[in-house]
Write an enzyme that holds these catalytic residues in place. Sequence first.
Site, PDB file in Angstrom:
ATOM      1  N   LYS A 153      13.602  18.961 -22.046  1.00  0.00           N
ATOM      2  CA  LYS A 153      14.172  17.796 -22.741  1.00  0.00           C
ATOM      3  C   LYS A 153      15.629  18.047 -23.124  1.00  0.00           C
ATOM      4  O   LYS A 153      16.488  17.194 -22.922  1.00  0.00           O
ATOM      5  CB  LYS A 153      13.363  17.470 -24.015  1.00  0.00           C
ATOM      6  CG  LYS A 153      11.902  17.145 -23.762  1.00  0.00           C
ATOM      7  CD  LYS A 153      11.160  16.745 -25.036  1.00  0.00           C
ATOM      8  CE  LYS A 153      11.051  17.836 -26.067  1.00  0.00           C
ATOM      9  NZ  LYS A 153      10.223  18.983 -25.677  1.00  0.00           N
ATOM     10  N   ARG A 192       7.334  12.988 -32.563  1.00  0.00           N
ATOM     11  CA  ARG A 192       6.453  14.101 -32.197  1.00  0.00           C
ATOM     12  C   ARG A 192       5.003  13.796 -32.587  1.00  0.00           C
ATOM     13  O   ARG A 192       4.123  14.569 -32.255  1.00  0.00           O
ATOM     14  CB  ARG A 192       6.933  15.257 -33.023  1.00  0.00           C
ATOM     15  CG  ARG A 192       7.041  16.689 -32.622  1.00  0.00           C
ATOM     16  CD  ARG A 192       7.563  17.127 -31.366  1.00  0.00           C
ATOM     17  NE  ARG A 192       7.739  18.556 -31.326  1.00  0.00           N
ATOM     18  CZ  ARG A 192       8.898  19.178 -31.181  1.00  0.00           C
ATOM     19  NH1 ARG A 192      10.008  18.505 -31.083  1.00  0.00           N
ATOM     20  NH2 ARG A 192       8.932  20.483 -31.101  1.00  0.00           N
ATOM     21  N   ARG A 194      13.433  32.099 -22.217  1.00  0.00           N
ATOM     22  CA  ARG A 194      14.537  31.301 -22.752  1.00  0.00           C
ATOM     23  C   ARG A 194      15.245  32.056 -23.880  1.00  0.00           C
ATOM     24  O   ARG A 194      14.619  32.733 -24.678  1.00  0.00           O
ATOM     25  CB  ARG A 194      13.984  29.981 -23.296  1.00  0.00           C
ATOM     26  CG  ARG A 194      15.050  29.060 -23.830  1.00  0.00           C
ATOM     27  CD  ARG A 194      14.599  27.638 -23.774  1.00  0.00           C
ATOM     28  NE  ARG A 194      13.816  27.247 -24.927  1.00  0.00           N
ATOM     29  CZ  ARG A 194      13.419  25.990 -25.147  1.00  0.00           C
ATOM     30  NH1 ARG A 194      13.704  25.031 -24.284  1.00  0.00           N
ATOM     31  NH2 ARG A 194      12.718  25.689 -26.203  1.00  0.00           N
ATOM     32  N   ARG A 217      14.341  32.773 -29.873  1.00  0.00           N
ATOM     33  CA  ARG A 217      13.976  32.046 -31.093  1.00  0.00           C
ATOM     34  C   ARG A 217      12.713  32.645 -31.713  1.00  0.00           C
ATOM     35  O   ARG A 217      11.834  33.117 -31.006  1.00  0.00           O
ATOM     36  CB  ARG A 217      13.724  30.572 -30.768  1.00  0.00           C
ATOM     37  CG  ARG A 217      14.990  29.774 -30.643  1.00  0.00           C
ATOM     38  CD  ARG A 217      14.802  28.404 -30.048  1.00  0.00           C
ATOM     39  NE  ARG A 217      13.620  27.682 -30.473  1.00  0.00           N
ATOM     40  CZ  ARG A 217      13.332  26.442 -30.075  1.00  0.00           C
ATOM     41  NH1 ARG A 217      14.154  25.798 -29.263  1.00  0.00           N
ATOM     42  NH2 ARG A 217      12.245  25.851 -30.463  1.00  0.00           N
ATOM     43  N   ARG A 257       2.509  26.316 -30.349  1.00  0.00           N
ATOM     44  CA  ARG A 257       3.324  25.111 -30.129  1.00  0.00           C
ATOM     45  C   ARG A 257       2.721  24.232 -29.029  1.00  0.00           C
ATOM     46  O   ARG A 257       2.751  23.014 -29.116  1.00  0.00           O
ATOM     47  CB  ARG A 257       4.770  25.488 -29.766  1.00  0.00           C
ATOM     48  CG  ARG A 257       5.570  25.911 -30.988  1.00  0.00           C
ATOM     49  CD  ARG A 257       6.853  26.590 -30.584  1.00  0.00           C
ATOM     50  NE  ARG A 257       7.828  25.691 -30.016  1.00  0.00           N
ATOM     51  CZ  ARG A 257       8.804  26.073 -29.183  1.00  0.00           C
ATOM     52  NH1 ARG A 257       8.896  27.335 -28.812  1.00  0.00           N
ATOM     53  NH2 ARG A 257       9.664  25.200 -28.740  1.00  0.00           N
TER      54      ARG A 257
HETATM   55  P1  AMP Z   1      12.068  22.039 -30.762  1.00  0.00           P
HETATM   56  O1  AMP Z   1      13.375  22.713 -30.680  1.00  0.00           O
HETATM   57  O2  AMP Z   1      12.139  20.573 -30.471  1.00  0.00           O
HETATM   58  O3  AMP Z   1      10.998  22.732 -29.943  1.00  0.00           O
HETATM   59  O4  AMP Z   1      11.596  22.129 -32.291  1.00  0.00           O
HETATM   60  C1  AMP Z   1      11.375  23.380 -32.910  1.00  0.00           C
HETATM   61  C2  AMP Z   1      10.434  23.197 -34.093  1.00  0.00           C
HETATM   62  O5  AMP Z   1      11.025  22.292 -35.040  1.00  0.00           O
HETATM   63  C3  AMP Z   1       9.088  22.578 -33.756  1.00  0.00           C
HETATM   64  O6  AMP Z   1       8.147  23.544 -33.289  1.00  0.00           O
HETATM   65  C4  AMP Z   1       8.697  21.965 -35.093  1.00  0.00           C
HETATM   66  O7  AMP Z   1       8.252  22.951 -36.001  1.00  0.00           O
HETATM   67  C5  AMP Z   1      10.038  21.456 -35.623  1.00  0.00           C
HETATM   68  N1  AMP Z   1      10.286  20.052 -35.188  1.00  0.00           N
HETATM   69  C6  AMP Z   1      11.254  19.605 -34.341  1.00  0.00           C
HETATM   70  N2  AMP Z   1      11.200  18.275 -34.192  1.00  0.00           N
HETATM   71  C7  AMP Z   1      10.162  17.858 -34.960  1.00  0.00           C
HETATM   72  C8  AMP Z   1       9.586  16.589 -35.212  1.00  0.00           C
HETATM   73  N3  AMP Z   1      10.052  15.458 -34.648  1.00  0.00           N
HETATM   74  N4  AMP Z   1       8.513  16.540 -36.068  1.00  0.00           N
HETATM   75  C9  AMP Z   1       8.033  17.647 -36.649  1.00  0.00           C
HETATM   76  N5  AMP Z   1       8.522  18.874 -36.451  1.00  0.00           N
HETATM   77  C10 AMP Z   1       9.587  19.001 -35.613  1.00  0.00           C
END
Ligand code: AMP
Length: 216
Positions: free
Chosen positions: A13, A88, A127, A162, A173
Amino acid sequence: MKLILLGAPGAGKGTVAKLLTKLDGSVQISTGDILRGAVQAGTELGKQAKAHMDSGGLVPDALIMGIMEKRLQEPDCAKGFLLDGFPRTIPQAEALKALLVKLGIKLDAAVSLEVPREVILDRLTTRRTCENPKCQAIYNVKSMPPKVAGKCDKCGSNVVQRADETEEAISKRLDTYNEKTAPLIGFYQKEGMLMNVNATSSDAVVSAIKQKLGIN
Ligand code: AMP
């Protein structure tokens, strides 16, 4: 363009969003990037989000909607935006729908990036991300390493794995994705907004989106 990018962690994404921003000045809005920035800056939001993020769970919907309501009203969103990692959950999708009506904004599509699970696992474990909250450039130790090992090509900061990209957190996740986020595909199908794309190649995803939106 105004798009939602749906897909499992590691589906690409962020990479697709960055490529799309170059086409028409639309901005990438990544809730993950915003939250990581808040954690690093030690803000109240960051303190509330950190434990959820590190464990591979989701940050509460109310916190996310607070962020997005403000973000979507910033002037740089006028040309368009690419929602990366938001919504999400079904409650976030419902709240977004109401928010967009309130702001008078119409989305072009919700694009579902489809990638086989083994490709996702391989991408996530290899990554690496620039730790500078303002940069957060993405690398891959196998396919796209930084020119100088461990240093960001763009800003020179450290490139790190990360905290939520250990095997254990990745598995959590992906479970969270299947349980909470995958149902959004049905939600946007019902809304008549869904576009499915095979996302093994990011360039192919960008071409499919351009074709669908009639962009040259
Ligand atoms: P990402 O970089 O999009 O994978 O987000 C990393 C982490 O941030 C996720 O595993 C969630 O803990 C949190 N997160 C990001 N976006 C959301 C969202 N829209 N709703 C809830 N938690 C989020």
